[in-house]
Scaffold this motif. Sequence first.
Motif, PDB file in Angstrom:
ATOM      1  N   ARG A   1     -66.450  23.598  14.007  1.00 32.50           N
ATOM      2  CA  ARG A   1     -65.942  23.705  12.639  1.00 32.50           C
ATOM      3  C   ARG A   1     -64.597  22.982  12.561  1.00 32.50           C
ATOM      4  O   ARG A   1     -63.849  22.929  13.538  1.00 32.50           O
TER       5      ARG A   1
ATOM      6  N   PRO B   1     -62.056  28.113  14.031  1.00 34.25           N
ATOM      7  CA  PRO B   1     -61.782  26.738  13.592  1.00 34.25           C
ATOM      8  C   PRO B   1     -61.355  25.862  14.764  1.00 34.25           C
ATOM      9  O   PRO B   1     -60.679  26.322  15.693  1.00 34.25           O
TER      10      PRO B   1
ATOM     11  N   ALA C   1     -61.986  25.308   8.431  1.00 27.95           N
ATOM     12  CA  ALA C   1     -63.186  26.150   8.550  1.00 27.95           C
ATOM     13  C   ALA C   1     -63.523  26.856   7.243  1.00 27.95           C
ATOM     14  O   ALA C   1     -63.726  28.076   7.204  1.00 27.95           O
TER      15      ALA C   1
ATOM     16  N   THR D   1     -68.849  21.600   9.187  1.00 28.31           N
ATOM     17  CA  THR D   1     -69.403  22.306  10.330  1.00 28.31           C
ATOM     18  C   THR D   1     -70.492  21.419  10.910  1.00 28.31           C
ATOM     19  O   THR D   1     -71.383  20.976  10.186  1.00 28.31           O
TER      20      THR D   1
END
Length: 296
Positions: A243, A285, A247, A230
Amino acid sequence: MCGIVGLFLKDKSLEPKLGEMLSQMLEVMTDRGPDSAGFAVYGASEPGRVKLTLRAPEGYDFAALKETLGGDAQLTERETHAVLSVPEASVDGVKAKIAAIAPEVTVVGAGASMELYKEVGLPRDVAGRFKLAQMSGSHGIGHTRMATESAVTTNGAHPFSTGDDQCLVHNGSLSNHRGVRRELERQGVTVKTDNDSEVAAGYLTWRMREGRSLGEALEDSLDDLDGFYTFVVGTETGFGVLRDPIACKPAVMAETDEYVAFGSEYRALAGLPGIENARVWEPEPAKVYFWDRAAA
């Protein structure tokens, strides 16, 4: 395991409280990273001048360094760090002179508005040493570190900055950072530490030097950076979050009419004003989130 926080203010009346809010958010993430901490704050700028954030050993005489450098320099000392404001035209010369006469001093950040501080210690203590709660600004990011793959050092602490007014904090691990580092060296981007997070910061600097926006550079990173991560990134006018496609690292965001906030966990955001009325969500994500004051 590390903790990340970020705060981007849309309401300028909150700017005097930026440091206070960011400090509280950082301290809440202590158990995600108790060995070191750091933060970057984007505050007031002065036309034609650049701030160089310097770091030196405990007790270093920054005032003597300023006198040796000469010229039109302004100095603000904060414990092991100092902010040296110099005319934009003299930045390269000042950096070269510091490297030549004071190799024990590191330039950890540069830019019109960015100041960057990091040290070993509990987040509360690091924030207190540098008086984060008293700082004002438009946005800031912070990181609490739990070193799992390297030593506990200030060099390993986040944020990392490889470009003017640009810095990054990172939770995760890159699997191909050695190859990316070699490419950055070929492109003239210097990575000074062994931390893969600085490689990620350098990658964004490289792409942005090629004319890509931060949002575009973050999108590029999805193809070129391998691992789980991240990223929270700051620029002079903006704030971005990304991300990886899996994720697996925790993340939560909140937005109101007054601010946008990021935390590795919701409890980092729970003390913010008006949080009960915020739109709260988990960032998706492989999706770039970006807010920019210049576009407002």
